[in-house]
Design an enzyme around this catalytic site. Structure first.
Site, PDB file in Angstrom:
ATOM      1  N   LYS A 106       0.752  -1.303  -0.073  1.00  0.00           N
ATOM      2  CA  LYS A 106       0.005  -0.023   0.164  1.00  0.00           C
ATOM      3  C   LYS A 106       0.842   1.312   0.070  1.00  0.00           C
ATOM      4  O   LYS A 106       1.886   1.135   0.786  1.00  0.00           O
ATOM      5  CB  LYS A 106      -0.995   0.174   1.255  1.00  0.00           C
ATOM      6  CG  LYS A 106      -1.934   1.220   1.474  1.00  0.00           C
ATOM      7  CD  LYS A 106      -2.684   1.084   2.370  1.00  0.00           C
ATOM      8  CE  LYS A 106      -3.824   2.283   2.437  1.00  0.00           C
ATOM      9  NZ  LYS A 106      -4.870   2.221   3.634  1.00  0.00           N
ATOM     10  N   SER A 150      -9.581   2.539   2.380  1.00  0.00           N
ATOM     11  CA  SER A 150      -8.487   3.230   1.656  1.00  0.00           C
ATOM     12  C   SER A 150      -7.623   2.292   0.955  1.00  0.00           C
ATOM     13  O   SER A 150      -6.783   2.614   0.153  1.00  0.00           O
ATOM     14  CB  SER A 150      -7.936   4.255   2.558  1.00  0.00           C
ATOM     15  OG  SER A 150      -6.953   3.714   3.661  1.00  0.00           O
ATOM     16  N   SER A 192      -9.883   0.163   6.619  1.00  0.00           N
ATOM     17  CA  SER A 192      -9.591   0.370   5.350  1.00  0.00           C
ATOM     18  C   SER A 192      -8.852  -1.069   4.690  1.00  0.00           C
ATOM     19  O   SER A 192      -8.342  -0.850   3.717  1.00  0.00           O
ATOM     20  CB  SER A 192      -8.220   1.371   5.502  1.00  0.00           C
ATOM     21  OG  SER A 192      -9.080   2.571   5.414  1.00  0.00           O
TER      22      SER A 192
END
Length: 514
Positions: A109, A184, A208
């Protein structure tokens, strides 16, 4: 040699510039001090004397997180080579020749630092920043032979449960490109679902990892708070920060957790020392005969009926296989979203926009280059942040000015009560379950959508509670409604992530045998 030369040190630029009288006056007004020009001049002198000592601090070498394996910077992929807009950057970084993760392709990420590779964290504020350090979890992946093939796209500073706020492109759902992949950790989930990678790292401050895992039909674990070091990742609030594994199956999720979990030698104050990290993969059995599973009553309130049916069918499968199943109730669960939202919004504002990624009471490793980059970005490009972030700034600044963040403090206190409430029901069961999200992936907003519409698309009700309390929570696919994945969330005792993975693995085998 000239006879009039004086013995003095050569000029050097000061590490910290002393404030002018005008700046002293501005600060005095902001602080509520009433001072005469003479007083300001006197204080300017003592402040300047103190700041001169920063030259000594500047000269001391700063400790750095290690970088062990060679790599090239990689490249930004073309749109046609970027399915679902899920990649931010492509890389080809190989670690040790052997280890737990040998042969595994991983995405990281883009809120987690990889040395020498650009990191944007989904935001214009950080565009152009390249960290000089590997996050601890990245170093551990490479030590275990993992192959990092890219940075995955994420939401603007990771503040969205949807997938439209990334400053480059929205991340689309692999099952329907008109819909959100969830956020996210949007790119991580989409790429795992597409089969482009075997595993990914996600970050989770309010759901997330689990939101995109649910919407994309994969496995995503928010581990127990502190189990996995956060060192070298962008923080939203140190009390909520989690890094965890995302994969297409429970075994790979457990394997990645084995590689990244464990104490970081005091660099991350979120972690307790002397943690015992088990071999999670060896604890994955299908025997449910001794397992007690609670069904959290409040987790189903206002749930889409088709989503609820899928979750209850999954629970029935577990019960038929031998698990003991009973309904449990934690009424405070329904207050948990508001508790978590206040901590996230007020804490996130102080951390991201006033502390530029850190707080003054943080007891771990500070990445000062990241602080500098965030400060410059917010100074130069504040208008470029997403509508959800602007909402956070207004809420955070208003509550700072008017209420000195007393509601943040109250929310943190109530979080302790909520944690105790979950702990109490977990005395009578090994895990409890509910829908991860009470609906399937919604449509992405259209161009020109209003701020309120964008805000509503990012609201979720069952996930953020466990960021506040720290309990491990995993989302696993429990079927499809109208072609869209539905996630079941399994929550366990703190630091008993093994049990959460065990129940998920047993369900996965039952699901896949039908």
């Amino acid at each position: 040699m000239a006879t009039n030369e004086v013995d003095s040190k050569p000029y050097r630029a000061p590490a910290v510039r002393s404030p002018s009288i005008g700046e002293m006056s501005d600060m005095a007004k902001a602080l509520g001090f009433n001072m005469s020009p003479e007083e300001l001049t006197e204080y300017q002198g003592v402040v300047s004397t103190f700041l001169a000592g920063y030259d000594q601090l500047e000269d001391l070498p700063e400790p750095q997180l290690p970088v062990k394996y060679p790599r090239t910077p990689g490249y930004r992929p073309k749109l046609e080579d970027n399915p679902n807009n899920a990649w931010y950057w492509r890389t080809d970084i190989k670690g040790a020749l052997s280890g737990k993760l040998t042969g595994k392709r991983l995405g990281i990420k883009d809120s987690i630092a990889v040395a020498g590779v650009p990191m944007m964290d989904g935001s214009r504020l950080l565009e152009g920043y390249t960290p000089e350090y590997d996050a601890t979890v990245v170093a551990r992946i490479l030590d275990e032979g993992g192959h990092i093939i890219g940075k995955t796209a994420c939401e603007d500073l990771c503040l969205s449960g949807s997938s439209f706020t990334n400053a480059k492109h929205p991340v689309t759902n692999p099952y329907d490109t008109t819909r959100t992949s969830g956020g996210s950790s949007s790119g991580s989930a989409a790429l795992v679902a597409k089969g482009a990678i075997d595993m990914a790292l996600g970050g989770d401050q309010g759901g997330s990892i689990r939101i995109p895992a649910s919407f994309c039909g994969i496995v995503g674990l928010k581990p127990t708070y502190g189990l996995v070091p956060y060192t070298g990742a962008v923080s939203l609030d140190q009390n909520l920060d989690h890094i965890g594994p995302m994969a297409s199956n429970v075994y790979d999720c457990a394997l990645l957790l084995e590689a990244i979990a464990g104490y970081d030698n005091g660099l991350d104050p979120r972690q307790p020392p002397n943690m015992d990290i088990p071999m999670y993969t060896t604890m994955l059995t299908c025997d449910l005969s001794t397992i007690k599973i609670g069904i959290l009553k409040e987790g189903f309130e206002q749930c889409n009926t088709n989503v609820e049916a899928k979750i209850r069918h999954a629970i029935q499968m577990l019960q038929k296989e031998g698990a003991t199943v009973d309904e449990i109730s934690v009424p405070m669960h329904l207050d948990g979203l508001k508790i978590a939202s206040v901590v996230l919004f007020e804490g996130g504002y102080e951390t991201m926009f006033r502390g530029f990624g850190f707080s003054s009471c943080f007891g771990g490793h500070y990445t000062t280059s990241l602080q500098d980059a965030l400060a410059r970005g917010f100074k130069d490009n504040p208008n470029d942040i997403s509508p959800p972030l602007k909402q956070l700034c207004f809420i955070g600044e208003h509550n700072r000015r008017q209420y000195h963040h007393r509601y943040y403090s109250k929310a943190r206190n109530l979080g302790c009560v909520l944690r105790q409430a979950y702990d109490e029901v977990l005395k009578s069961c090994d895990v409890f379950v509910m829908p991860t999200i009470k609906y399937t992936a919604p449509k992405l907003p259209k161009e020109g959508a209003g701020v309120a519409e964008m805000r509503n698309r990012a609201l979720n009700s069952n996930v953020a509670q466990f960021n506040v309390t720290g309990h491990p929570a995993l989302s696993i696919n429990s079927g499809f409604v109208d072609g869209l994945p539905v996630g079941m969330m399994i929550v366990g005792k703190r630091f008993d992530d093994a049990m959460v993975l065990r129940v998920a693995h047993a369900y996965e085998k039952l699901r896949d045998s039908v």
